[in-house]
Enzyme design. Structure first.
Site, PDB file in Angstrom:
ATOM      1  N   ASP A   1      63.755  58.763  48.856  1.00  0.00           N
ATOM      2  CA  ASP A   1      63.406  58.512  49.769  1.00  0.00           C
ATOM      3  C   ASP A   1      62.846  58.136  51.714  1.00  0.00           C
ATOM      4  OD1 ASP A   1      67.170  57.387  49.222  1.00  0.00           O
ATOM      5  OD2 ASP A   1      67.536  58.308  50.199  1.00  0.00           O
TER       6      ASP A   1
ATOM      7  N   ASP B   1      73.532  49.493  51.139  1.00  0.00           N
ATOM      8  CA  ASP B   1      75.088  49.742  51.110  1.00  0.00           C
ATOM      9  C   ASP B   1      75.274  49.084  52.336  1.00  0.00           C
ATOM     10  OD1 ASP B   1      77.186  51.566  50.518  1.00  0.00           O
ATOM     11  OD2 ASP B   1      75.657  53.593  51.396  1.00  0.00           O
TER      12      ASP B   1
ATOM     13  N   ASN C   1      74.289  59.393  44.284  1.00  0.00           N
ATOM     14  CA  ASN C   1      74.014  60.146  45.635  1.00  0.00           C
ATOM     15  C   ASN C   1      74.455  61.912  46.142  1.00  0.00           C
ATOM     16  OD1 ASN C   1      72.250  59.005  47.183  1.00  0.00           O
ATOM     17  ND2 ASN C   1      73.553  57.277  47.616  1.00  0.00           N
TER      18      ASN C   1
ATOM     19  N   TRP D   1      70.930  50.799  41.305  1.00  0.00           N
ATOM     20  CA  TRP D   1      71.979  51.210  40.594  1.00  0.00           C
ATOM     21  C   TRP D   1      71.791  52.940  41.128  1.00  0.00           C
ATOM     22  CZ3 TRP D   1      75.127  50.600  35.908  1.00  0.00           C
ATOM     23  CH2 TRP D   1      76.242  51.669  35.637  1.00  0.00           C
ATOM     24  N   ASP D   2      72.376  53.716  41.780  1.00  0.00           N
ATOM     25  CA  ASP D   2      72.175  54.818  43.169  1.00  0.00           C
ATOM     26  C   ASP D   2      72.938  55.783  42.416  1.00  0.00           C
ATOM     27  OD1 ASP D   2      71.279  56.484  44.803  1.00  0.00           O
ATOM     28  OD2 ASP D   2      71.585  54.522  46.856  1.00  0.00           O
TER      29      ASP D   2
HETATM   30  C1  GLA Z   1      70.548  56.596  48.595  1.00  0.00           C
HETATM   31  C2  GLA Z   1      70.068  55.607  48.052  1.00  0.00           C
HETATM   32  C3  GLA Z   1      68.919  54.522  49.859  1.00  0.00           C
HETATM   33  C4  GLA Z   1      70.284  53.610  50.077  1.00  0.00           C
HETATM   34  C5  GLA Z   1      71.046  54.921  50.772  1.00  0.00           C
HETATM   35  C6  GLA Z   1      72.409  53.451  50.732  1.00  0.00           C
HETATM   36  O1  GLA Z   1      70.297  57.675  49.680  1.00  0.00           O
HETATM   37  O2  GLA Z   1      68.691  56.790  48.058  1.00  0.00           O
HETATM   38  O3  GLA Z   1      67.864  54.426  49.449  1.00  0.00           O
HETATM   39  O4  GLA Z   1      70.567  52.745  49.003  1.00  0.00           O
HETATM   40  O5  GLA Z   1      71.984  55.313  49.557  1.00  0.00           O
HETATM   41  O6  GLA Z   1      73.627  54.881  51.272  1.00  0.00           O
END
Ligand code: GLA
Length: 753
Positions: A562, A381, A494, A491-492
């Protein structure tokens, strides 16, 4: 080749039975020499029985006297000559307990007095809500059985699809609902399949629960009359419960012995699984789209196909169930199946630099990563739009000109010159209100008119069900991949959904957002993969909040959590492995003390914890000493030596980390048995107790294996060479003492064997 199954009912029963076995035997012999299998799916017209035989599994369905489709058997493979009695509907036990619910049906409509969870519930425009599905016809094509059911009065046809995997016996089931009437109707609930299990008081259910940074907790409970619902109403797969279950029939659960039935959904939107146990202790499991807030309008001539609900059986315990599922995933589900590339060792910048990425900083990290043998450098990111923290930038997918004044090209060239390929983080489905995209298109997010738009991590969810949003997302990703030499996307995703409205769609279609969003997500992934076939993709959702067989079919690897604390990871990764293959599970070595629990551990311990899947490095290499680099280089090389066995082999859990066990041990055995790899971990020695002796699994009993302690020590008197039987039954003792200690062993089969 087609086997005509005899009827077994009449005078020539004996003769016909013999004939059937002989035909199957001949077919088996023929299959062995020619590399083809006897047909897995057969229909006995006289008995009205469908029989599916594959690997070690038989699945048998009959059409009963009421024209309902009824489960007759699901379990250990039956002998070719074994016959099953024709289906016969259960009579029900009283006026309160009608046959329609008591009969273990394969797929039910809500109607005719059904009180169990229906597979399909429809409201017709005239107000009728009664739906009774009877057998209509079937086809058998290769490994797919399609059975069509039809309502007793209306032209509603449901095709039930059964696709069998010959190598594992895993069945992929789904249903296609077709409107052949003259008017649209509303589907209020459609679940892909019903799996029925015979009565037993010894069923133990296992499922996986979690939260952010605490995913993959294995739960266990005894099944008793009543209903257990596993579900996500979050718009995506979710982290709270994962769409997987396993049911063991056993009084004393053992990792590698016992009957286990398991299932998993291939759907990345809101989902539901119901486990209903009736008064006789029979179990029926239904699963598919979550019916909560669901409505899908089916116009005349149109059809809706459900996601796949996969199911499998083994008599080799819960360990055998996960090995079977891993094999199925690696050979049949992941996009490159069956010729999957092993996962490269990657470096990821997130824990080192956070949002503070720039050309010089990333290049410095890339140089260091290359020096220890990393094969893929991934910038996380922070590289796009006005992204300085998580308050801005999502949606604006241009390269930030302050951070990368010359674009990404010089950095990517540098990464290539260092011998690595390049990967990039994206979160395509989201937008920060503080972005150019949102200022231009506030109508593009999920929302209800005039209602608040609840933010999660300062972001909103783009409504991917909209064709303009789909085009935008596909467009920027295609451009990014076309203009830059990118080998990998992380590819996230969140946050969960809130206010799931689609105000611009016709009123009656607005709830279709649950289906159309995910369909468009899948279609983007399919199209991108087609246009950029060398690009690999990781599915990440703040960790493991979008892991299911649907997304796995379109992505090459998974970020499970994470939480990178190497001790927490032992149980997180262990839980993950019940449902998903370690070969697709990304695991990073990060800094110590770790941010999660402030726990300090050695670099060796951190590496060995991460080496049990697909190895990555996420530490701040700028802080490493020369000694750290030397250790890491050695361990990356050792990992690469053992990687094929770890990523592609069979996993045995010798000692589980569950229940606060001080020890935990995993073993991976290569498919051809030439090598076993063992990872052993110790939380803390107590009262001078020795480390438990290890009894290996899955070796060839009469082959000779040589043991090597790659990290850690064996007890002094350990022999080096011995038979598979010796290692499995005499066992081996390793010398692990202290706190957060780990060992890594390999056993090599003599090359002559
Ligand atoms: C999520 C992902 C992390 C990281 C952050 C970046 O939390 O799981 O590994 O890439 O976003 O904002």
């Amino acid at each position: 080749m087609r086997v005509v199954t005899p009827t077994f009912r009449h005078g020539a029963r004996m003769l016909l039975t013999l004939t059937a076995s002989m035909i199957v035997l001949l077919l088996q012999l023929h299959g062995q020499s020619a590399g083809v299998h006897p047909e897995a799916i057969r229909y006995d017209e006289a008995a009205r029985i469908f029989r599916i035989d594959a690997a070690d599994v038989s699945y048998v369905i009959g059409i009963n006297q009421n024209q309902q489709l009824q489960t007759l058997y699901w379990g250990k493979r039956l002998r070719p000559g074994d016959t099953l009695s024709p289906a016969h509907a259960d009579g029900g036990s009283s006026g309160f307990d009608l046959s329609v619910s008591a009969t273990p049906q394969e797929f039910t409509g809500w109607g005719g007095g059904l009180v169990v969870v229906p597979n399909l519930k429809i409201t017709f425009p005239d107000g009728n809500r009664d739906l009774v599905l009877h057998y209509l016809s079937h086809t058998i094509r290769n490994n797919t059985l399609t059975i069509s059911l039809k309502d007793i009065g209306r032209d509603v046809v449901v095709d039930l699809l059964y696709q069998v995997d010959e190598a594992t016996g895993v069945l992929a089931r789904s249903a296609r609902v077709e409107n052949r009437t003259q008017q649209p109707f509303t589907i209020e609930q459609v679940l892909a399949a019903t799996w029925n299990l015979d009565a037993s008081r010894d069923y133990q259910l296992r499922y996986l629960t979690g939260r952010w940074a605490g995913e993959w907790n294995l739960q266990q409970t005894q099944l008793r009359p009543g209903k257990i619902v596993l579900e996500s109403r979050r718009g995506s797969t979710g982290v709270e419960v994962n769409p997987w279950f396993a049911i063991e029939r056993s009084k004393q659960a053992d990792q590698d012995v016992g009957d286990v039935w398991f299932g998993a959904l291939g759907w990345s939107g809101s989902w539901q699984m119901n486990l209903e146990t009736d008064w006789q202790n029979r179990v029926r499991i239904t699963g598919g789209y979550s019916p909560f807030d669901f409505a899908y309008i089916l116009s005349p001539g149109k059809s809706l196909e459900t996601p796949k609900f996969y199911g499998g059986y083994t008599n080799q315990g819960i360990g055998g169930a996960s090995r079977l599922l891993h094999r199925f995933e690696l050979d049949s589900i992941v996009p490159q199946a069956p010729h999957r590339r092993l996962r490269p060792v990657l470096y990821n910048s997130w824990e080192a630099t956070g949002f503070d990425v720039n050309e010089a900083g990333q290049e410095a990290l890339a140089e260091k990563a290359a020096s220890i043998g990393v094969e893929r450098f991934v910038m996380d990111d922070g590289w796009f739009g006005e992204r300085k923290d998580d308050h801005a930038g999502l949606g604006d997918w241009y390269i930030n000109p302050q951070k990368f004044p010359h674009g990404l090209r010089p950095m990517i060239d540098k990464v290539h010159a260092l011998g690595m390929d390049f990967g990039l983080w994206v979160e395509p489905e989201m937008v920060n209100p503080n972005s150019d995209l949102y200022r231009k298109h506030p109508e593009w997010v999920l929302n209800f008119t005039g209602r608040p738009r609840t933010e999660g991590r300062n972001q909103l969810v783009l409504n991917l069900a909209r064709e303009d949003v789909r085009a935008y997302v596909y467009g920027f990703l295609d451009k990014l991949l076309s203009e830059n030499d990118i080998a990998f996307l992380k590819w996230d995703y969140n946050r969960n959904w809130s206010e799931p409205g689609w105000p611009d769609a016709p009123l009656q279609e607005q709830k279709e957002v649950y289906v159309k969003y995910v369909q468009n997500l899948y279609s983007i992934l399919i199209e991108l993969r087609k246009k950029h076939p060398n690009v690999e993709i990781e599915s990440c959702s703040g960790g493991g909040a979008r892991v299911d067989l649907g997304i796995m079919h379109l992505t090459d690897e998974i970020w499970p959590s994470d939480n990178t604390d190497p001790f927490d990871r032992l149980s997180i990764q262990n839980g993950f492995s019940y449902a998903y293959a370690p070969g697709v599970m990304m695991a990073w070595v990060t800094d110590s003390p770790n941010w999660m629990n402030n726990r300090s551990t050695s670099l060796e311990y951190r590496f060995l914890s991460s080496m049990q899947g697909s190895l990555g490095i996420g530490a701040n290499l700028n802080k490493w000493t020369q000694e750290d680099f030397a250790t890491a280089k050695r361990l990356v090389a050792e990992y690469k030596d053992a990687r094929a066995t770890i990523q592609d082999g069979s996993l045995y859990r010798l000692i589980s980390p569950d229940g606060d066990s001080a020890a935990s041990v995993t073993e991976f055995v290569a498919r051809d048995g030439h090598e076993a790899v063992v990872f052993a971990f110790l939380h803390s020695s107590q009262k001078g107790q020795p480390y438990p002796r290890l009894y290996l699994h899955g070796l060839q009993p009469d082959a000779v294996y040589t043991i090597h302690a790659r990290e850690g020590k064996l007890e002094d008197d350990t022999v080096q060479r011995a038979s598979g039987d010796y290692w499995m039954h005499h066992g081996v003792s390793i010398s692990l003492r202290g706190d957060f200690q780990a060992a890594f062993l390999t056993l090599e089969r003599d090359s002559s064997q």
